[in-house]
Design a protein around this motif. Sequence first.
Motif, PDB file in Angstrom:
ATOM      1  N   ASP A 133      21.725  52.691  15.354  1.00  0.00           N
ATOM      2  CA  ASP A 133      22.000  51.290  15.106  1.00  0.00           C
ATOM      3  C   ASP A 133      23.422  50.967  15.529  1.00  0.00           C
ATOM      4  O   ASP A 133      24.364  51.660  15.174  1.00  0.00           O
ATOM      5  CB  ASP A 133      21.825  51.007  13.618  1.00  0.00           C
ATOM      6  N   GLY A 137      24.820  48.389  14.632  1.00  0.00           N
ATOM      7  CA  GLY A 137      25.453  47.662  13.551  1.00  0.00           C
ATOM      8  C   GLY A 137      25.968  46.314  13.992  1.00  0.00           C
ATOM      9  O   GLY A 137      26.823  45.712  13.354  1.00  0.00           O
ATOM     10  N   ARG A 144      19.775  45.181   3.692  1.00  0.00           N
ATOM     11  CA  ARG A 144      20.332  46.445   4.173  1.00  0.00           C
ATOM     12  C   ARG A 144      20.139  46.541   5.675  1.00  0.00           C
ATOM     13  O   ARG A 144      19.068  46.246   6.175  1.00  0.00           O
ATOM     14  CB  ARG A 144      19.603  47.613   3.526  1.00  0.00           C
ATOM     15  N   PRO A 145      21.140  47.014   6.411  1.00  0.00           N
ATOM     16  CA  PRO A 145      20.960  47.185   7.850  1.00  0.00           C
ATOM     17  C   PRO A 145      20.054  48.386   8.154  1.00  0.00           C
ATOM     18  O   PRO A 145      19.849  49.249   7.297  1.00  0.00           O
ATOM     19  CB  PRO A 145      22.378  47.424   8.357  1.00  0.00           C
ATOM     20  N   ALA A 146      19.545  48.421   9.378  1.00  0.00           N
ATOM     21  CA  ALA A 146      18.624  49.492   9.764  1.00  0.00           C
ATOM     22  C   ALA A 146      19.274  50.863   9.623  1.00  0.00           C
ATOM     23  O   ALA A 146      18.645  51.820   9.185  1.00  0.00           O
ATOM     24  CB  ALA A 146      18.155  49.268  11.203  1.00  0.00           C
ATOM     25  N   GLY A 147      20.564  50.943   9.999  1.00  0.00           N
ATOM     26  CA  GLY A 147      21.245  52.232   9.931  1.00  0.00           C
ATOM     27  C   GLY A 147      21.281  52.794   8.519  1.00  0.00           C
ATOM     28  O   GLY A 147      21.158  54.001   8.303  1.00  0.00           O
ATOM     29  N   TRP A 182      19.028  52.300   6.134  1.00  0.00           N
ATOM     30  CA  TRP A 182      17.704  52.849   5.838  1.00  0.00           C
ATOM     31  C   TRP A 182      17.484  54.160   6.567  1.00  0.00           C
ATOM     32  O   TRP A 182      16.916  55.114   6.023  1.00  0.00           O
ATOM     33  CB  TRP A 182      16.607  51.852   6.238  1.00  0.00           C
ATOM     34  N   GLY A 183      17.934  54.208   7.831  1.00  0.00           N
ATOM     35  CA  GLY A 183      17.762  55.431   8.600  1.00  0.00           C
ATOM     36  C   GLY A 183      18.474  56.596   7.924  1.00  0.00           C
ATOM     37  O   GLY A 183      17.910  57.678   7.762  1.00  0.00           O
TER      38      GLY A 183
END
Lengths: 642, 209
Positions: free
Chosen positions: B3, B5, B25-28, B30-31
């Motif tokens: 991500d 960001g 929440r950003p994808a990063g 969750w990752g």
Amino acid sequence: MSTTTSTAPGVGRDDLARLAEHWAEPRSLRAWLTTVDHKKIGRRYLVTAAFFFVLAGLSALVMRTQLARPESGVVSPQEYNQLFTMHGTAMIFLFATPMLFGFGNFLVPLMIGSRDMAFPRLNAFGYWVFLFAGLFMWASLPFGAAPNNGWFAYAPLNQVQHNPGLHMDVYALGLLFLGISTTAGAINFIVTALKLRAPGMSLNRVPLFVWAIVATAFMVVFALPALNADNAMLFFDRRFGTHFFDPSGGGNVLLWQHLFWIFGHPDVYIIVLPALGIVSAVLPAFTRRGVVAYSLIVLSIVAIAIISFGVWVHHMFATGLPQLSYSFFSAASTVITIPSGIQIFAWLATMLLGRLVLRVPLLFVIGFVVTFVLGGVTGAMFAVTAFDQQVTDSYFVVAHFHYVLIGGAVFPMLAGIYYWLPKITGRMYHEGLGRWAFWLAFTGMHVTFFPMHLTGLFGMPRRVYTYRSEPGWDGWSLVSTVGSYLLALGLLLVLVGVVHAVRRGRPAPADPWEGDSLEWSTASPPEPYNFPVIPRVHSLHPTWDARTVESTTTGATADRVLSEGRRTLFTSELDARTERAVEMPEPSFKPLVLAGALLVFFTAMLLAAYPIAVLAVLVVAATIAAWLWPSRRPDEELGLAS
Amino acid sequence: MTDRGGVVAAATGVAALTTEEPVGRPAGWWGMVMFVATEATLFACLLGSYFYLRFQFGPQWPPGGVDKPKLLIPLLMTAVLVPSSLPVVWAEHGIRRGRRGRLRAGLAATLVLGLTFLALLAIEYAEDLKHFTMTTDVYGSLFYLITGFHGLHVLVGLTMIGWLLAASLRGGSFGSHRHERVRNAAIYWHFVDAVWVAILFTIYLSPRL
């Protein structure tokens, strides 16, 4: 009901031109090696997994040829051991999961109305690792060094003092290598489905296939580490003289089985759940109605994903564990039939209440229901400890799990191939060829595996390379062998059908089936940017819903076209409210370089060239550092872009 | 974790969406959480194997005349590693307010504490290897596998911290929105910490119970 997207009204020509420019990938070797397009990666997963399927299938044919007659000598015992190990290992790890990941990669972004996966470069990396790990394992076969201890690789036979040579080192390292790909893919699916759904696609409007993929991905996240721990310990035992599975040093052989099945039983559902998701995706188009009991199916998917972690000991009823554990795991194994049953009855109700359109995909779905139910019935029989102890390690087990895996996974995959072929290739398949393929595969499957119930009950052990004719196993074995050739012929016709469609098939419209999910609202095959306008979802069946269809054709506001860059929309996790637009990564060589460095690492470990392995680790670290290095404009500037 | 960001207002239509603190929440994030979840499961499997093998082995543990593990160095390691989560949090809060100096100082402090931990681990190993090795018996196998795996994870975490420090020293390119990455590295570092506490209990304290 369908929409044509090449001239989507509401999107200006310059918008489309800009989108095409931002997402363009020219036809060149460079683009081929650097692509991050989820559709291309999905297609690659499908083709590569099919290739490994053919290899594993040919291994099976050789075995069936060997077993056609008693005391035949087509292959040596050593060769037979490698063949059945590679057959099982490849079918489970290199075919079933990657094939379903291929469907998921191609379909999940299209079904949820996104332009790509959450981490496109991680996705490309996952594919390259899968390809390299698969080749790494198969490459050992010509050298006579392939794994030879069954796909479950039980201790103590996996220990170096009982099994010298590289065989089980290939197994341990190959699966650790492959695990990187599977984990990366699973995390990508979870984040994609959580964050990239089109506005309005709240959790109660997520297609069942996506639910199934997400549940599967969660199971991978929590099940695969057990296998990785197991294989790491196995490699240390074999190479560096530790004693995890070695009783002479205080280790315990059953630890291998516990960890293996803590992974292995969820893995059965890791394979079956997405396949069941395909069934739920195919049915609406051919019954002309939505699948009955959406919420119940979602709940049963989640229930299966959870309960499957509590049944592993039913693979170990013959190992002499305490009686109490038998009772618990016997009960859990019986309970898990309930959510599976819920889904079966929901599909039956869908077919009863709907208007059936008997095309090839539906034929395979019906074949799936028949076969999977038979496999489920024998599965419930295994939950009875006493019966299990009688037939375990016999051909009855072989019959059971081939009914479950061919019936429960391969048939739905074949349904999916025929169903989505127009979307993937832009071409229609030949109906007559498809029908022949179905009837041959269906008949062949039952002729092959039904008799194994009998040979199993007659006491024929599995994994033997030959047998004597006295116990009366030879007649039924011959029938099984004939069936296996029928099955192979049917599968060959599937392949012929795909090639025929790609070469000669008539061009497919955007929505040949009047399907109910978003992938049918885009062109066949979809443009690199998937959707000219990010759809706004208002119901569970978006392409049957006038308001959703309208949202993709009119009122295309700038925040849903996003033509200023390579961008897609992020939404909130639960109710899919629009949050922000995010810049997606450009094509890159780094995923390929990283996967290549890992291949060097694992090969060096296998050949005990440790300095090279250390070097490869440094390359891996450098590549990751470069991958993540902030090279673009500072974000603050982008944040103010108009 | 790829991500970028990047929070961008793609068009005037979404300008309102671009806020200092994004809603979700950003994808990063969750990752990283999922990655940590799978890594934590790996350690759960290893620690579970420890107890399984221990109880299958019999009452005498560690076997073969090996002394029960000494506590001084492990407690020192704990004293170094557990507080090292604080400067990361401090750094993260700093960069959220755009204060790059705090980011650098916090990351540097964590780096020093983490390296101290690894040095202590080396001392611990040098002492233990006099008495038993990986190949002595299953106790040695478990001891070195679990602590070694954790040491490896500390190294990975330190690489992340070092990377962030290097990126933040390269002026200009490390905008305030990059704090997502600091947060992700912080999650990983907290995880490495938490696992250490579980290892302290399992490897060093449980044989004395």
